[in-house]
Design a protein around this motif. Structure first.
Motif, PDB file in Angstrom:
ATOM      1  N   LEU A 157       0.840  -1.199   0.000  1.00 36.05           N
ATOM      2  CA  LEU A 157       0.000   0.000   0.000  1.00 36.05           C
ATOM      3  C   LEU A 157       0.872   1.244   0.000  1.00 36.05           C
ATOM      4  CD1 LEU A 157      -2.695  -1.057   2.628  1.00 36.05           C
ATOM      5  CD2 LEU A 157      -2.896  -1.093   0.148  1.00 36.05           C
ATOM      6  N   THR A 158       0.505   2.219  -0.820  1.00 40.42           N
ATOM      7  CA  THR A 158       1.218   3.497  -0.854  1.00 40.42           C
ATOM      8  C   THR A 158       0.221   4.632  -0.650  1.00 40.42           C
ATOM      9  OG1 THR A 158       1.012   3.610  -3.268  1.00 40.42           O
ATOM     10  CG2 THR A 158       3.038   2.629  -2.369  1.00 40.42           C
ATOM     11  N   PHE A 159       0.695   5.721  -0.063  1.00 38.14           N
ATOM     12  CA  PHE A 159      -0.192   6.836   0.275  1.00 38.14           C
ATOM     13  C   PHE A 159       0.253   8.140  -0.379  1.00 38.14           C
ATOM     14  CE2 PHE A 159      -0.216   3.731   3.696  1.00 38.14           C
ATOM     15  CZ  PHE A 159      -1.576   3.479   3.830  1.00 38.14           C
ATOM     16  N   THR A 160       1.410   8.119  -1.008  1.00 35.11           N
ATOM     17  CA  THR A 160       1.883   9.305  -1.722  1.00 35.11           C
ATOM     18  C   THR A 160       2.120   8.945  -3.185  1.00 35.11           C
ATOM     19  OG1 THR A 160       4.180   8.807  -1.118  1.00 35.11           O
ATOM     20  CG2 THR A 160       2.961  10.299   0.331  1.00 35.11           C
ATOM     21  N   LYS A 161       2.127   9.941  -4.034  1.00 37.25           N
ATOM     22  CA  LYS A 161       2.280   9.682  -5.470  1.00 37.25           C
ATOM     23  C   LYS A 161       3.172  10.758  -6.098  1.00 37.25           C
ATOM     24  CE  LYS A 161      -2.017  12.162  -6.489  1.00 37.25           C
ATOM     25  NZ  LYS A 161      -3.373  12.075  -7.103  1.00 37.25           N
ATOM     26  N   PRO A 162       3.804  10.437  -7.234  1.00 39.15           N
ATOM     27  CA  PRO A 162       4.664  11.416  -7.897  1.00 39.15           C
ATOM     28  C   PRO A 162       3.874  12.643  -8.333  1.00 39.15           C
ATOM     29  CG  PRO A 162       5.038   9.207  -8.761  1.00 39.15           C
ATOM     30  CD  PRO A 162       3.820   9.127  -7.910  1.00 39.15           C
ATOM     31  N   VAL A 163       4.549  13.797  -8.280  1.00 40.09           N
ATOM     32  CA  VAL A 163       3.913  15.035  -8.714  1.00 40.09           C
ATOM     33  C   VAL A 163       4.916  15.818  -9.560  1.00 40.09           C
ATOM     34  CG1 VAL A 163       4.564  16.174  -6.547  1.00 40.09           C
ATOM     35  CG2 VAL A 163       2.752  17.149  -7.963  1.00 40.09           C
ATOM     36  N   GLN A 207      12.424  12.766  -8.064  1.00 40.17           N
ATOM     37  CA  GLN A 207      10.993  12.918  -8.277  1.00 40.17           C
ATOM     38  C   GLN A 207      10.319  13.364  -6.983  1.00 40.17           C
ATOM     39  OE1 GLN A 207       8.784  12.361 -11.150  1.00 40.17           O
ATOM     40  NE2 GLN A 207       7.645  13.543  -9.637  1.00 40.17           N
ATOM     41  N   ALA A 208       9.611  14.478  -7.028  1.00 40.63           N
ATOM     42  CA  ALA A 208       8.849  14.935  -5.872  1.00 40.63           C
ATOM     43  C   ALA A 208       7.558  14.129  -5.738  1.00 40.63           C
ATOM     44  CB  ALA A 208       8.530  16.418  -6.007  1.00 40.63           C
ATOM     45  N   TYR A 209       7.029  14.062  -4.508  1.00 37.88           N
ATOM     46  CA  TYR A 209       5.796  13.307  -4.224  1.00 37.88           C
ATOM     47  C   TYR A 209       4.804  14.191  -3.474  1.00 37.88           C
ATOM     48  CZ  TYR A 209       7.319   8.666  -5.701  1.00 37.88           C
ATOM     49  OH  TYR A 209       7.701   7.576  -6.447  1.00 37.88           O
ATOM     50  N   SER A 210       3.545  13.814  -3.541  1.00 39.83           N
ATOM     51  CA  SER A 210       2.505  14.513  -2.791  1.00 39.83           C
ATOM     52  C   SER A 210       1.639  13.495  -2.056  1.00 39.83           C
ATOM     53  CB  SER A 210       1.639  15.371  -3.720  1.00 39.83           C
ATOM     54  OG  SER A 210       0.894  14.546  -4.609  1.00 39.83           O
ATOM     55  N   GLY A 211       0.978  13.959  -1.010  1.00 41.50           N
ATOM     56  CA  GLY A 211       0.119  13.082  -0.214  1.00 41.50           C
ATOM     57  C   GLY A 211       0.627  12.942   1.210  1.00 41.50           C
TER      58      GLY A 211
END
Length: 510
Positions: free
Chosen positions: A213-219, A476-480
């Motif tokens: 499970l992941t809670f952040t994603k690339p932005v 790569q930056a992430y958001s979440g």
């Protein structure tokens, strides 16, 4: 013939004390192994066997035995403090050894307090949950009392263990809970072979599946980054020529080639910012504006309104194209190194190098805004050195930030600790912070370990220690936000308190 029983008793006590000290030392050494988090768990079960829970000790005896175990663990895990006290600081060798031992004994007290549940509660099939709960509360207090010193816990070792995937849900303390519980189950396996084997396999499997499970994603698009590692000996910054040499190197290294984000380490410019060489900051700002580069580097800050006569701060300065200067002042300071506790000036006076009593930055300082041409900004949460030990504080900052957090940046100088395991220990702490938050991290250090970490905490790129070099890459930056960022330590602390309350009620009833 003389009665040999007293000598056997004394010899038996000595063997228990020695074995507990050795087991503590072995646990600390295992932490440095590639799969240390897996190996520590069965070794920790040997501690429960040596404490002999089947014949509970009086509280005083239990406390002392737990203390011996903790001292063995921390003396080995924190020995590198001797380098900063003696080799760099010039402190008398005996006094430096005493300092390491006293700090080790202090933090070992928390391990010792955690083991007191063994004689306090009646043991049952679920006793491992009570022991794990006690350990979690002791570790929480260790990271809080007297500003906290949670270094060398079982949590960061679990980054290389079976329970690391739990960190994004409930944080490092939850990893500690499961590691201690699992070690107790292994200790009990001789009584409940099938039940313990099934239970351990199920919990480890669930933990591993949680990692899916992941809670952040690339932005946005990846950002080009340069991390600079100067590799200057700590003793150089106490000499004017060494200071000037370091300042010149970092200025030239920052301006030698383009990147969207360029980072130099903690105190890269080891001098009050208002007394830096003429036009240094102006030159860096000109480079930032003309090359669309975001710069971040460490300086000694000068407070316009000193706090309690504390004039200076450990500061990170950020320069972004055509933007005001970003300022981050270190908030969680190192006792004795960056602030002097009341009554301990005599200890600091034993050093032959100048130490500062820094002002503290606020706990709610804004993120660093990284500007990019034709793209949305990236927002980075900044920590300086020791601050990435405190996962709950970082989670709180991200949770309460007005701007989203896409990236973690840590500026560090571990030259104080020479060629020791301190850099790898701090790297594991940074890896745990990335795992807890689901965000990539950039580590710019003076002597190492300069590295880029993915949102799962894994090292993507790193420079060798004790080399003067630059790491250029794209990140790569992430958001979440992960559940841990949203909830912090509240769930695991609540569960631990409820379990101990249940154990107390059950103990009194039966």
């Amino acid at each position: 013939m003389l009665d040999q029983q007293p000598y056997r008793y004394i010899g038996g006590k000595a063997s228990i004390v020695l074995s507990l000290f050795i087991l503590g030392a072995v646990l600390a050494l295992i932490a440095e192994l590639p799969y240390g988090g897996w190996i520590q768990i069965p070794v920790l079960s040997l501690v429960w066997w040596r404490l002999n829970p089947q014949t509970p000790n009086p509280l005083k005896k239990q406390f002392l035995q737990g203390l011996i175990f903790g001292i063995g663990y921390f003396v080995i895990g924190l020995w590198w403090l001797y380098i900063s006290l003696h080799d760099v600081g010039g402190m008398n060798a005996l006094l430096a050894c005493m300092g390491v031992f006293l700090l080790s004994a202090y933090v070992a007290v928390y391990f010792s307090l955690a083991t007191l549940v063994i004689p306090l509660f009646k043991q049952s099939r679920l006793f491992g949950l009570l022991l794990a709960s006690s350990w979690v509360l002791a570790e929480f207090l260790r990271g809080y009392i007297f500003t906290g010193f949670p270094w060398m816990g079982f949590a960061e070792t679990q980054f290389n263990g079976p329970f690391a995937p739990i960190a994004p849900f409930f944080g490092g303390l939850a990893c500690t809970f499961l590691a201690v519980w699992a070690s107790w189950e292994i200790y009990q396996v001789r009584k409940h072979v099938l039940a313990s084997a099934i239970l351990l396999s199920a919990v480890v499997s669930i933990s591993q599946l949680a990692g899916l499970l992941t809670f952040t994603k690339p932005v946005g698009e990846p950002i080009s980054v340069r991390l600079i590692q100067g590799n200057f000996e700590q003793s150089l910054i106490f000499k004017p020529e060494g200071i000037l040499q370091q300042i010149a190197f970092y200025h030239d290294a920052i301006t030698q080639s383009k990147a969207e984000l360029i980072i130099a380490p903690e105190t890269a410019f080891p001098w009050p910012e208002n007394q830096l060489p003429a036009n240094l900051l102006e030159s860096l700002r000109s480079f930032s504006n003309s090359n669309d580069a975001n710069l971040l580097f460490g300086v000694i800050g000068r407070e316009s309104a000193p706090q309690n006569n504390r004039e200076f701060s450990n500061r990170a300065l950020g320069l972004s194209p055509s933007s005001p200067t970003y300022i981050y002042d270190k908030s969680h300071l190192v006792p004795f190194g960056e602030f002097i506790p009341p009554g301990f000036h005599w200890f600091v006076n034993a050093f032959s190098v100048p130490l500062s009593d820094f002002a503290r930055g606020g706990m709610s300082q804004p993120n660093f805004t990284i500007l990019r041409a034709h793209q949305d900004p990236i927002y980075a949460a900044i920590t300086i050195c020791y601050e990435d030990v405190f996962g709950s504080e970082l989670a709180s900052r991200i949770r309460n930030s007005r701007k989203p957090t896409n990236l973690l940046i840590n500026l560090t100088n571990l030259a104080w600790f020479g060629d020791s395991q301190a850099p790898t220990q701090q790297l594991r702490l940074s890896q745990l912070r990335s795992l807890e938050t689901g965000l990539p991290a950039l580590r710019a250090t003076n002597t190492g370990i300069t590295a880029v970490l993915g949102p799962d905490g894994k090292v993507l790129k790193a420079l060798p220690e004790f080399t003067q070099s630059t790491l250029s890459t794209q990140v790569q930056a992430y958001s979440g936000k992960t559940p841990y960022v949203i909830w912090g330590n509240l769930p695991i602390l609540g569960i631990s308190c409820l379990l101990l309350l249940w154990g107390l009620i059950r103990h009194r009833r039966f």
